[in-house]
Write a protein that holds these residues in place. Sequence first.
Motif, PDB file in Angstrom:
ATOM      1  N   ALA A   1     -67.230 -31.323  22.452  1.00  0.00           N
ATOM      2  CA  ALA A   1     -67.702 -30.735  21.190  1.00  0.00           C
ATOM      3  C   ALA A   1     -67.334 -31.629  20.013  1.00  0.00           C
ATOM      4  O   ALA A   1     -68.135 -31.801  19.076  1.00  0.00           O
ATOM      5  N   PHE A   2     -66.131 -32.216  20.027  1.00  0.00           N
ATOM      6  CA  PHE A   2     -65.723 -33.119  18.942  1.00  0.00           C
ATOM      7  C   PHE A   2     -66.670 -34.312  18.851  1.00  0.00           C
ATOM      8  O   PHE A   2     -67.093 -34.700  17.763  1.00  0.00           O
ATOM      9  N   ALA A   3     -66.991 -34.897  20.003  1.00  0.00           N
ATOM     10  CA  ALA A   3     -67.932 -36.017  20.010  1.00  0.00           C
ATOM     11  C   ALA A   3     -69.300 -35.557  19.525  1.00  0.00           C
ATOM     12  O   ALA A   3     -69.980 -36.265  18.766  1.00  0.00           O
ATOM     13  N   GLY A   4     -69.710 -34.355  19.929  1.00  0.00           N
ATOM     14  CA  GLY A   4     -70.988 -33.817  19.482  1.00  0.00           C
ATOM     15  C   GLY A   4     -71.047 -33.641  17.982  1.00  0.00           C
ATOM     16  O   GLY A   4     -72.103 -33.852  17.365  1.00  0.00           O
ATOM     17  N   ASN A   5     -69.936 -33.260  17.356  1.00  0.00           N
ATOM     18  CA  ASN A   5     -69.910 -33.122  15.906  1.00  0.00           C
ATOM     19  C   ASN A   5     -70.244 -34.436  15.218  1.00  0.00           C
ATOM     20  O   ASN A   5     -71.018 -34.482  14.257  1.00  0.00           O
ATOM     21  N   SER A   6     -69.628 -35.523  15.680  1.00  0.00           N
ATOM     22  CA  SER A   6     -69.902 -36.832  15.080  1.00  0.00           C
ATOM     23  C   SER A   6     -71.369 -37.208  15.245  1.00  0.00           C
ATOM     24  O   SER A   6     -72.014 -37.703  14.304  1.00  0.00           O
ATOM     25  N   LEU A   7     -71.913 -36.981  16.427  1.00  0.00           N
ATOM     26  CA  LEU A   7     -73.301 -37.354  16.692  1.00  0.00           C
ATOM     27  C   LEU A   7     -74.277 -36.516  15.861  1.00  0.00           C
ATOM     28  O   LEU A   7     -75.234 -37.044  15.289  1.00  0.00           O
ATOM     29  N   LEU A   8     -74.040 -35.205  15.782  1.00  0.00           N
ATOM     30  CA  LEU A   8     -74.939 -34.334  15.017  1.00  0.00           C
ATOM     31  C   LEU A   8     -74.876 -34.647  13.527  1.00  0.00           C
ATOM     32  O   LEU A   8     -75.908 -34.687  12.840  1.00  0.00           O
ATOM     33  N   CYS A   9     -73.656 -34.865  13.019  1.00  0.00           N
ATOM     34  CA  CYS A   9     -73.509 -35.158  11.595  1.00  0.00           C
ATOM     35  C   CYS A   9     -74.150 -36.493  11.249  1.00  0.00           C
ATOM     36  O   CYS A   9     -74.889 -36.599  10.260  1.00  0.00           O
ATOM     37  N   ARG A  10     -73.898 -37.507  12.055  1.00  0.00           N
ATOM     38  CA  ARG A  10     -74.480 -38.827  11.790  1.00  0.00           C
ATOM     39  C   ARG A  10     -75.999 -38.786  11.909  1.00  0.00           C
ATOM     40  O   ARG A  10     -76.718 -39.363  11.076  1.00  0.00           O
TER      41      ARG A  10
ATOM     42  N   ILE B   1     -66.292 -41.707  23.882  1.00  0.00           N
ATOM     43  CA  ILE B   1     -67.458 -40.872  24.187  1.00  0.00           C
ATOM     44  C   ILE B   1     -68.494 -40.979  23.069  1.00  0.00           C
ATOM     45  O   ILE B   1     -69.695 -41.149  23.319  1.00  0.00           O
ATOM     46  N   THR B   2     -68.012 -40.916  21.822  1.00  0.00           N
ATOM     47  CA  THR B   2     -68.931 -40.938  20.680  1.00  0.00           C
ATOM     48  C   THR B   2     -69.639 -42.271  20.554  1.00  0.00           C
ATOM     49  O   THR B   2     -70.851 -42.327  20.295  1.00  0.00           O
ATOM     50  N   ALA B   3     -68.895 -43.366  20.718  1.00  0.00           N
ATOM     51  CA  ALA B   3     -69.508 -44.694  20.593  1.00  0.00           C
ATOM     52  C   ALA B   3     -70.581 -44.902  21.659  1.00  0.00           C
ATOM     53  O   ALA B   3     -71.683 -45.398  21.365  1.00  0.00           O
ATOM     54  N   LEU B   4     -70.287 -44.512  22.895  1.00  0.00           N
ATOM     55  CA  LEU B   4     -71.269 -44.675  23.966  1.00  0.00           C
ATOM     56  C   LEU B   4     -72.494 -43.789  23.726  1.00  0.00           C
ATOM     57  O   LEU B   4     -73.631 -44.229  23.908  1.00  0.00           O
ATOM     58  N   ALA B   5     -72.262 -42.547  23.308  1.00  0.00           N
ATOM     59  CA  ALA B   5     -73.383 -41.655  23.033  1.00  0.00           C
ATOM     60  C   ALA B   5     -74.184 -42.145  21.832  1.00  0.00           C
ATOM     61  O   ALA B   5     -75.410 -41.987  21.792  1.00  0.00           O
ATOM     62  N   GLY B   6     -73.507 -42.737  20.836  1.00  0.00           N
ATOM     63  CA  GLY B   6     -74.215 -43.282  19.683  1.00  0.00           C
ATOM     64  C   GLY B   6     -75.158 -44.400  20.074  1.00  0.00           C
ATOM     65  O   GLY B   6     -76.262 -44.527  19.532  1.00  0.00           O
ATOM     66  N   VAL B   7     -74.732 -45.228  21.019  1.00  0.00           N
ATOM     67  CA  VAL B   7     -75.593 -46.309  21.512  1.00  0.00           C
ATOM     68  C   VAL B   7     -76.796 -45.733  22.253  1.00  0.00           C
ATOM     69  O   VAL B   7     -77.943 -46.156  22.055  1.00  0.00           O
TER      70      VAL B   7
END
Length: 291
Positions: free
Chosen positions: A28-37, A254-260
């Motif tokens: 969920a924390f990683a999802g927050n970064s992805l959704l906000c960005r 997790i966030t960096a990989l999902a961002g890519v």
Amino acid sequence: MPAAPSPDAPSAPTRLRTAGLATLALLAFAGNSLLCRAALAHTDIDPASFTAIRILSGAMMLVVLLAVRPGPLPAAGSWRSAAALFVYALAFSYAYTALSAGTGALLLFGAVQATMLVAGLLGGTRWRALQALGLGLALAGLVGLLWPGLSAPPLTPALLMLAAGAAWGIYTLRGRGLPDALAATTGNFMRAAPLAVLAAGLAWPWLKPDFEGALLALASGALTSGLGYAIWYAALRGLSPQSAGSAQLSVPVITALAGVLLLGEAIDLRLALGSLAVLGGIALTLDWRRA
């Protein structure tokens, strides 16, 4: 012959439950970064509107969850925790107007861990030489990441994300040992909601309502924030400060990989080396004998 387990040691099902809750919360924390960005980079919504919708939808989701739960509705949460939650959410949103998902998550959770380390020092924790070396390495990684240059992130958004991390670290520390995670999270969101509305009112001339951005803010608030933070508070009951800190080290990766994969972001050499230094340094600061 193996030693008998302590009577106070958590059982295997309890450890498994804690691990499962922590895993869901970290996703969920990683999802927050992805959704906000995604909202602030690919839609027209502004940071103040995103924050207000995020906190309001999180509060409504939590109220519903608390209402359908059997038993009386307890009063929980605090204004101090709500203030930390609000500062984190607002600074987080403004920072992500100019930071990639991976860079933002690295700065955020580097600051989270630094805040928890300082709190431990103030509480009387004694450091070993390896832990001091780890702190120096982590600080060097942050300095290298922020040092002016072609690929350095913008300074003001980076400082805002560090402030968001400090606020989230305080929120995490205040959540340890609470008997009712859902009630506490609901109370904190309910108190933070008027603060977010006030911030949006002060930013009225710059508000940019956007339907797609609002949907992303709703998902961030109801799912990855409200529900995710309640799960995190529940997981904290079974985690030591060292375990809680080490678990959050996975979020920037997790966030960096999902961002890519999902946002088409790139990971340059500077971010890769800075990430290794920060995450490796923080790992050294943890007391793995107790974690």
